[in-house]
Design a protein around this motif. Structure first.
Motif, mmCIF file in Angstrom:
data_model
loop_
_atom_site.group_PDB
_atom_site.id
_atom_site.type_symbol
_atom_site.label_atom_id
_atom_site.label_comp_id
_atom_site.label_asym_id
_atom_site.label_seq_id
_atom_site.Cartn_x
_atom_site.Cartn_y
_atom_site.Cartn_z
ATOM 1 N N ASN A 23 0.834 -1.202 0.000
ATOM 2 C CA ASN A 23 0.000 0.000 0.000
ATOM 3 C C ASN A 23 0.870 1.254 0.000
ATOM 4 O OD1 ASN A 23 -2.337 -1.557 0.158
ATOM 5 N ND2 ASN A 23 -2.170 -1.680 2.388
ATOM 6 N N ALA A 24 0.306 2.343 -0.509
ATOM 7 C CA ALA A 24 1.051 3.603 -0.589
ATOM 8 C C ALA A 24 1.242 4.207 0.799
ATOM 9 C CB ALA A 24 0.314 4.590 -1.479
ATOM 10 N N ILE A 25 2.422 4.786 1.009
ATOM 11 C CA ILE A 25 2.725 5.490 2.257
ATOM 12 C C ILE A 25 3.476 6.773 1.898
ATOM 13 C CG2 ILE A 25 4.863 4.192 2.669
ATOM 14 C CD1 ILE A 25 2.499 5.277 5.412
ATOM 15 N N TYR A 26 3.093 7.850 2.537
ATOM 16 C CA TYR A 26 3.722 9.150 2.288
ATOM 17 C C TYR A 26 4.016 9.832 3.615
ATOM 18 C CZ TYR A 26 1.951 8.421 -2.393
ATOM 19 O OH TYR A 26 1.696 7.887 -3.622
ATOM 20 N N ALA A 27 5.041 10.659 3.618
ATOM 21 C CA ALA A 27 5.390 11.441 4.795
ATOM 22 C C ALA A 27 4.901 12.871 4.611
ATOM 23 C CB ALA A 27 6.898 11.435 5.013
ATOM 24 N N GLY A 28 4.399 13.448 5.672
ATOM 25 C CA GLY A 28 4.005 14.851 5.670
ATOM 26 C C GLY A 28 4.871 15.619 6.650
ATOM 27 N N TYR A 29 5.212 16.851 6.307
ATOM 28 C CA TYR A 29 6.034 17.689 7.170
ATOM 29 C C TYR A 29 5.325 19.013 7.418
ATOM 30 C CZ TYR A 29 9.653 14.357 6.022
ATOM 31 O OH TYR A 29 10.360 13.205 5.856
ATOM 32 N N GLN A 30 5.576 19.573 8.585
ATOM 33 C CA GLN A 30 4.960 20.839 8.976
ATOM 34 C C GLN A 30 6.030 21.706 9.638
ATOM 35 O OE1 GLN A 30 0.859 21.614 10.920
ATOM 36 N NE2 GLN A 30 2.130 20.817 12.547
ATOM 37 N N LEU A 31 6.106 22.968 9.219
ATOM 38 C CA LEU A 31 6.973 23.945 9.868
ATOM 39 C C LEU A 31 6.145 24.657 10.926
ATOM 40 C CD1 LEU A 31 9.594 25.639 10.076
ATOM 41 C CD2 LEU A 31 8.611 27.126 8.312
ATOM 42 N N VAL A 32 6.668 24.680 12.143
ATOM 43 C CA VAL A 32 5.945 25.282 13.262
ATOM 44 C C VAL A 32 6.784 26.411 13.847
ATOM 45 C CG1 VAL A 32 5.025 24.838 15.583
ATOM 46 C CG2 VAL A 32 4.770 23.122 13.790
ATOM 47 N N ARG A 33 6.140 27.558 14.072
ATOM 48 C CA ARG A 33 6.769 28.660 14.812
ATOM 49 C C ARG A 33 6.126 28.680 16.191
ATOM 50 N NH1 ARG A 33 4.020 33.072 14.315
ATOM 51 N NH2 ARG A 33 4.109 33.153 12.063
ATOM 52 N N VAL A 43 4.045 27.479 18.611
ATOM 53 C CA VAL A 43 2.980 26.470 18.567
ATOM 54 C C VAL A 43 2.088 26.634 17.343
ATOM 55 C CG1 VAL A 43 2.944 26.131 21.062
ATOM 56 C CG2 VAL A 43 1.470 27.875 20.027
ATOM 57 N N THR A 44 2.447 27.556 16.437
ATOM 58 C CA THR A 44 1.618 27.854 15.275
ATOM 59 C C THR A 44 2.175 27.208 14.017
ATOM 60 O OG1 THR A 44 1.041 29.995 16.243
ATOM 61 C CG2 THR A 44 0.641 29.724 13.883
ATOM 62 N N SER A 45 1.356 26.423 13.338
ATOM 63 C CA SER A 45 1.762 25.845 12.057
ATOM 64 C C SER A 45 1.801 26.969 11.030
ATOM 65 C CB SER A 45 0.760 24.781 11.612
ATOM 66 O OG SER A 45 1.015 24.400 10.284
ATOM 67 N N VAL A 46 2.925 27.107 10.330
ATOM 68 C CA VAL A 46 3.035 28.165 9.332
ATOM 69 C C VAL A 46 3.155 27.633 7.905
ATOM 70 C CG1 VAL A 46 3.936 29.908 10.913
ATOM 71 C CG2 VAL A 46 5.532 28.408 9.724
ATOM 72 N N TYR A 47 3.441 26.311 7.754
ATOM 73 C CA TYR A 47 3.615 25.769 6.414
ATOM 74 C C TYR A 47 3.545 24.248 6.485
ATOM 75 C CZ TYR A 47 5.768 25.013 1.808
ATOM 76 O OH TYR A 47 6.019 24.633 0.516
ATOM 77 N N GLN A 48 2.864 23.619 5.514
ATOM 78 C CA GLN A 48 2.771 22.159 5.459
ATOM 79 C C GLN A 48 3.130 21.682 4.057
ATOM 80 O OE1 GLN A 48 -1.191 21.105 6.648
ATOM 81 N NE2 GLN A 48 -0.826 21.573 8.787
ATOM 82 N N ILE A 49 3.770 20.502 3.998
ATOM 83 C CA ILE A 49 4.143 19.924 2.710
ATOM 84 C C ILE A 49 4.122 18.403 2.832
ATOM 85 C CG2 ILE A 49 6.614 20.033 3.288
ATOM 86 C CD1 ILE A 49 7.219 20.386 0.323
ATOM 87 N N TYR A 50 3.636 17.741 1.807
ATOM 88 C CA TYR A 50 3.794 16.287 1.731
ATOM 89 C C TYR A 50 5.024 16.022 0.894
ATOM 90 C CZ TYR A 50 -0.141 14.410 4.204
ATOM 91 O OH TYR A 50 -0.997 14.040 5.197
ATOM 92 N N ALA A 51 5.871 15.162 1.408
ATOM 93 C CA ALA A 51 7.120 14.854 0.719
ATOM 94 C C ALA A 51 6.827 14.238 -0.635
ATOM 95 C CB ALA A 51 7.959 13.906 1.561
ATOM 96 N N SER A 52 7.674 14.528 -1.590
ATOM 97 C CA SER A 52 7.509 13.941 -2.909
ATOM 98 C C SER A 52 7.920 12.476 -2.908
ATOM 99 C CB SER A 52 8.346 14.714 -3.933
ATOM 100 O OG SER A 52 9.705 14.683 -3.558
ATOM 101 N N THR A 53 8.626 12.053 -1.873
ATOM 102 C CA THR A 53 9.035 10.660 -1.759
ATOM 103 C C THR A 53 7.943 9.872 -1.067
ATOM 104 O OG1 THR A 53 11.331 11.313 -1.578
ATOM 105 C CG2 THR A 53 10.783 9.102 -0.835
ATOM 106 N N GLY A 54 7.487 8.820 -1.698
ATOM 107 C CA GLY A 54 6.502 7.927 -1.103
ATOM 108 C C GLY A 54 6.792 6.518 -1.558
ATOM 109 N N ILE A 55 6.057 5.572 -1.019
ATOM 110 C CA ILE A 55 6.254 4.173 -1.364
ATOM 111 C C ILE A 55 4.944 3.587 -1.850
ATOM 112 C CG2 ILE A 55 6.724 1.867 -0.455
ATOM 113 C CD1 ILE A 55 8.507 3.114 1.619
ATOM 114 N N GLN A 56 4.991 2.917 -2.960
ATOM 115 C CA GLN A 56 3.896 2.067 -3.389
ATOM 116 C C GLN A 56 4.497 1.029 -4.325
ATOM 117 O OE1 GLN A 56 0.407 3.884 -5.005
ATOM 118 N NE2 GLN A 56 -0.675 1.946 -5.079
ATOM 119 N N ALA A 57 4.584 -0.188 -3.841
ATOM 120 C CA ALA A 57 5.188 -1.252 -4.644
ATOM 121 C C ALA A 57 4.570 -2.580 -4.270
ATOM 122 C CB ALA A 57 6.697 -1.284 -4.419
ATOM 123 N N GLY A 58 4.659 -3.529 -5.155
ATOM 124 C CA GLY A 58 4.065 -4.832 -4.923
ATOM 125 C C GLY A 58 4.978 -5.758 -4.155
#
Length: 178
Positions: A86-96, A98-113
């Motif tokens: 099954n596909a798996i992806y990492a998400g990252y968040q920049l926090v200042r 206690v406030t989230s200021v930016y979010q990104i899902y990594a372009s690297t993920g896994i999906q293979a048989g």
């Protein structure tokens, strides 16, 4: 600390004390780099959660003026692995603080048989860049948080792979005078 800006002029009169990382200079032109702070981490952090979790990629900065901007540059070294197809992806968040200021899902993920009996791993770096306007002269902490989109089938995100002591994640904070 008093800051004066003359309308129509390009220079800003101010005193940036050396106690807060300044040079003691009394004038600055807009857009000048006022200070650079870098935090780095070689500490392994395992994340197996769909909620954002703190990492050890962090740095502190105190801006000279409320009009300053902070350019944040982060380089996050990670190892993403899963025991399924099954596909798996990492998400990252920049926090200042206690406030989230930016979010990104990594372009690297896994999906293979690989099926349910084989591990699949992906190593890589995620780069984050964000220009923040904190409007503060208080001490600020910037940090990276991470999460997974799914935690089933032994999924895990590991920052700073434990058998690679040369891998370093960094976060650089650059104060830019307005």
């Amino acid at each position: 600390m008093a800051i004066t800006r003359v309308l129509g002029a390009t220079a800003v009169a101010a005193t940036l004390p050396t106690t807060v990382g300044g040079t003691g200079a009394t004038t600055f032109s807009p857009g000048k780099i006022l200070q650079v702070v870098q935090g780095s981490s070689t500490t392994q952090t395992d994340i197996a959660s769909t909620s954002y979790t703190d990492t050890t990629v962090t740095a502190d900065i105190t801006c000279a003026a409320t009009s300053s901007k902070v350019l944040v540059l982060a380089n996050i070294q990670s190892d993403l692995y899963r025991n399924s197809n099954n596909a798996i992806y990492a998400g990252y968040q920049l926090v200042r603080d206690v406030t989230s200021v930016y979010q990104i899902y990594a372009s690297t993920g896994i999906q293979a048989g690989t099926g349910s009996s084989g591990w699949l791993e992906v190593y890589g770096a995620t780069l984050v860049s964000y220009l923040d306007s904190p409007s503060s002269t208080s001490a600020l902490t910037y940090k990276i948080q991470a999460k997974l989109n799914d935690t089933g089938n032994s999924s895990n995100l590991r920052l700073q792979k434990n058998d690679d002591t040369t891998t370093i994640s960094t976060i650089t904070l650059i104060e830019v005078g307005a």
